[in-house]
Design a protein around this motif. Structure first.
Motif, mmCIF file in Angstrom:
data_model
loop_
_atom_site.group_PDB
_atom_site.id
_atom_site.type_symbol
_atom_site.label_atom_id
_atom_site.label_comp_id
_atom_site.label_asym_id
_atom_site.label_seq_id
_atom_site.Cartn_x
_atom_site.Cartn_y
_atom_site.Cartn_z
ATOM 1 N N ALA A 107 27.500 19.051 70.771
ATOM 2 C CA ALA A 107 26.928 17.698 70.776
ATOM 3 C C ALA A 107 27.812 16.729 70.005
ATOM 4 O O ALA A 107 28.053 15.597 70.446
ATOM 5 N N ALA A 108 28.336 17.174 68.853
ATOM 6 C CA ALA A 108 29.212 16.306 68.070
ATOM 7 C C ALA A 108 30.494 16.022 68.837
ATOM 8 O O ALA A 108 31.016 14.894 68.824
ATOM 9 N N GLY A 109 31.020 17.009 69.530
ATOM 10 C CA GLY A 109 32.235 16.806 70.323
ATOM 11 C C GLY A 109 32.009 15.824 71.448
ATOM 12 O O GLY A 109 32.850 14.948 71.716
ATOM 13 N N LEU A 110 30.886 15.922 72.154
ATOM 14 C CA LEU A 110 30.577 14.990 73.233
ATOM 15 C C LEU A 110 30.413 13.563 72.712
ATOM 16 O O LEU A 110 30.905 12.610 73.327
ATOM 17 N N CYS A 111 29.720 13.414 71.601
ATOM 18 C CA CYS A 111 29.548 12.070 71.007
ATOM 19 C C CYS A 111 30.893 11.477 70.623
ATOM 20 O O CYS A 111 31.154 10.284 70.840
ATOM 21 N N GLY A 112 31.768 12.284 70.046
ATOM 22 C CA GLY A 112 33.097 11.795 69.670
ATOM 23 C C GLY A 112 33.900 11.396 70.884
ATOM 24 O O GLY A 112 34.601 10.367 70.883
ATOM 25 N N ALA A 113 33.838 12.180 71.968
ATOM 26 C CA ALA A 113 34.585 11.854 73.184
ATOM 27 C C ALA A 113 34.087 10.539 73.771
ATOM 28 O O ALA A 113 34.882 9.690 74.190
ATOM 29 N N VAL A 114 32.787 10.354 73.832
ATOM 30 C CA VAL A 114 32.235 9.101 74.357
ATOM 31 C C VAL A 114 32.662 7.928 73.484
ATOM 32 O O VAL A 114 33.053 6.871 73.988
ATOM 33 N N TYR A 115 32.643 8.085 72.195
ATOM 34 C CA TYR A 115 33.000 7.005 71.267
ATOM 35 C C TYR A 115 34.450 6.581 71.453
ATOM 36 O O TYR A 115 34.769 5.391 71.455
ATOM 37 N N PHE A 116 35.348 7.546 71.593
ATOM 38 C CA PHE A 116 36.764 7.220 71.645
ATOM 39 C C PHE A 116 37.266 6.881 73.047
ATOM 40 O O PHE A 116 38.217 6.112 73.190
ATOM 41 N N PHE A 117 36.671 7.402 74.107
ATOM 42 C CA PHE A 117 37.243 7.245 75.436
ATOM 43 C C PHE A 117 36.501 6.269 76.339
ATOM 44 O O PHE A 117 37.047 5.830 77.338
ATOM 45 N N VAL A 118 35.271 5.916 76.051
ATOM 46 C CA VAL A 118 34.537 4.966 76.889
ATOM 47 C C VAL A 118 34.783 3.570 76.334
ATOM 48 O O VAL A 118 34.626 3.330 75.133
ATOM 49 N N PRO A 119 35.172 2.623 77.210
ATOM 50 C CA PRO A 119 35.442 1.265 76.719
ATOM 51 C C PRO A 119 34.153 0.604 76.214
ATOM 52 O O PRO A 119 33.090 0.758 76.811
ATOM 53 N N GLY A 120 34.302 -0.137 75.106
ATOM 54 C CA GLY A 120 33.144 -0.820 74.523
ATOM 55 C C GLY A 120 32.924 -2.169 75.176
ATOM 56 O O GLY A 120 33.642 -2.580 76.085
ATOM 57 N N GLU A 121 31.907 -2.880 74.707
ATOM 58 C CA GLU A 121 31.593 -4.189 75.255
ATOM 59 C C GLU A 121 32.544 -5.267 74.749
ATOM 60 O O GLU A 121 32.752 -6.267 75.407
ATOM 61 N N ALA A 122 33.090 -5.098 73.582
ATOM 62 C CA ALA A 122 33.975 -6.105 73.016
ATOM 63 C C ALA A 122 35.310 -6.075 73.738
ATOM 64 O O ALA A 122 35.880 -5.021 73.986
ATOM 65 N N THR A 123 35.759 -7.228 74.078
ATOM 66 C CA THR A 123 37.057 -7.318 74.745
ATOM 67 C C THR A 123 37.967 -8.175 73.894
ATOM 68 O O THR A 123 37.535 -9.121 73.235
ATOM 69 N N VAL A 124 39.217 -7.869 73.918
ATOM 70 C CA VAL A 124 40.208 -8.599 73.147
ATOM 71 C C VAL A 124 40.902 -9.565 74.080
ATOM 72 O O VAL A 124 41.356 -9.189 75.161
ATOM 73 N N THR A 125 40.944 -10.820 73.670
ATOM 74 C CA THR A 125 41.639 -11.803 74.490
ATOM 75 C C THR A 125 42.919 -12.197 73.792
ATOM 76 O O THR A 125 42.975 -12.327 72.567
ATOM 77 N N SER A 126 43.924 -12.395 74.556
ATOM 78 C CA SER A 126 45.204 -12.802 73.979
ATOM 79 C C SER A 126 45.306 -14.316 73.923
ATOM 80 O O SER A 126 46.257 -14.856 73.399
ATOM 81 N N GLU A 127 44.297 -15.004 74.474
ATOM 82 C CA GLU A 127 44.289 -16.455 74.485
ATOM 83 C C GLU A 127 43.948 -16.985 73.104
ATOM 84 O O GLU A 127 42.954 -16.601 72.505
ATOM 85 N N LYS A 128 44.773 -17.900 72.605
ATOM 86 C CA LYS A 128 44.500 -18.519 71.309
ATOM 87 C C LYS A 128 43.956 -19.915 71.546
ATOM 88 O O LYS A 128 44.526 -20.680 72.289
ATOM 89 N N LEU A 129 42.804 -20.204 70.895
ATOM 90 C CA LEU A 129 42.197 -21.518 71.033
ATOM 91 C C LEU A 129 42.750 -22.457 69.977
ATOM 92 O O LEU A 129 42.956 -22.072 68.827
ATOM 93 N N SER A 130 42.938 -23.693 70.361
ATOM 94 C CA SER A 130 43.367 -24.692 69.384
ATOM 95 C C SER A 130 42.156 -25.105 68.553
ATOM 96 O O SER A 130 41.010 -24.793 68.890
ATOM 97 N N GLU A 131 42.402 -25.842 67.520
ATOM 98 C CA GLU A 131 41.314 -26.286 66.641
ATOM 99 C C GLU A 131 40.339 -27.177 67.406
ATOM 100 O O GLU A 131 39.126 -27.055 67.262
ATOM 101 N N ASP A 132 40.874 -28.075 68.232
ATOM 102 C CA ASP A 132 40.010 -28.963 69.011
ATOM 103 C C ASP A 132 39.175 -28.174 70.015
ATOM 104 O O ASP A 132 38.000 -28.477 70.236
ATOM 105 N N ASP A 133 39.795 -27.141 70.641
ATOM 106 C CA ASP A 133 39.050 -26.315 71.590
ATOM 107 C C ASP A 133 37.917 -25.574 70.888
ATOM 108 O O ASP A 133 36.809 -25.439 71.425
ATOM 109 N N MET A 134 38.176 -25.068 69.686
ATOM 110 C CA MET A 134 37.141 -24.367 68.932
ATOM 111 C C MET A 134 35.993 -25.316 68.590
ATOM 112 O O MET A 134 34.822 -24.972 68.724
ATOM 113 N N LYS A 135 36.320 -26.544 68.154
ATOM 114 C CA LYS A 135 35.290 -27.531 67.828
ATOM 115 C C LYS A 135 34.453 -27.864 69.058
ATOM 116 O O LYS A 135 33.228 -27.958 68.979
ATOM 117 N N GLU A 136 35.123 -28.062 70.209
ATOM 118 C CA GLU A 136 34.407 -28.374 71.445
ATOM 119 C C GLU A 136 33.475 -27.228 71.839
ATOM 120 O O GLU A 136 32.332 -27.442 72.234
#
Length: 156
Positions: A16-45
């Motif tokens: 069970a611990a092995g399966l939980c670890g495999a799911v944690y490390f190999f299944v993609p999470g909901e958080a996504t990383v964007t390479s787009e950088k927002l300017s200060e004005d874009d963040m305010k808007e």
């Protein structure tokens, strides 16, 4: 529990611990990383469109200073409000019945705002040795009278 069932239980925990670890490390999470950088004005808007209010450090300090000025003005006005110069005198008609005690009289006088502390009044009566000298009857007393005066009126 036998040793065989204990080993089976431990093995199940490891699987069970092995399966939980495999799911944690190999299944993609909901958080996504964007390479787009927002300017200060874009963040305010973006924040403003979500309903947030954005202030610069200077605007924030100005609002705090204004709030403190309003508070100081209110406190100054409170201090300038004058207390009434007339002294309020409370007068009451006190009816003492048979079986009443000095505490009962003190509580009644305190409710009528003639004295400040019922127990202090009772202590004063006991100091004078008049606790057993309570006279039944109707008396008129007011807050301008001293405690000694009230005691002399109600007690023998």
């Amino acid at each position: 529990m036998t040793s065989k069932s204990m080993r089976s239980f431990a093995g199940g925990l490891i699987v069970a611990a092995g399966l939980c670890g495999a799911v944690y490390f190999f299944v993609p999470g909901e958080a996504t990383v964007t390479s787009e950088k927002l300017s200060e004005d874009d963040m305010k808007e973006s924040l403003a469109s979500e309903g947030y209010v954005i202030h610069s450090e200077k605007e924030w300090e100005d609002q705090i200073a204004e709030a403190e000025a309003i508070k100081d003005k209110a406190e100054a006005e409170k201090e300038t409000v004058k207390e009434p110069t007339e002294k309020i005198i409370y007068r009451t008609v006190l009816t003492v019945s048979k079986g009443s005690t000095s505490i009962d009289v003190g509580k009644t006088l305190q409710k009528a705002k003639v004295i400040k502390n019922a127990y202090g009044f009772s202590d004063e009566v006991e100091k004078k040795g008049k606790a057993n000298g309570l006279r039944p009857g109707t008396y008129v007393v007011d807050s301008e009278m001293t405690t000694e005066k009230i005691i002399s009126i109600i007690f023998k």
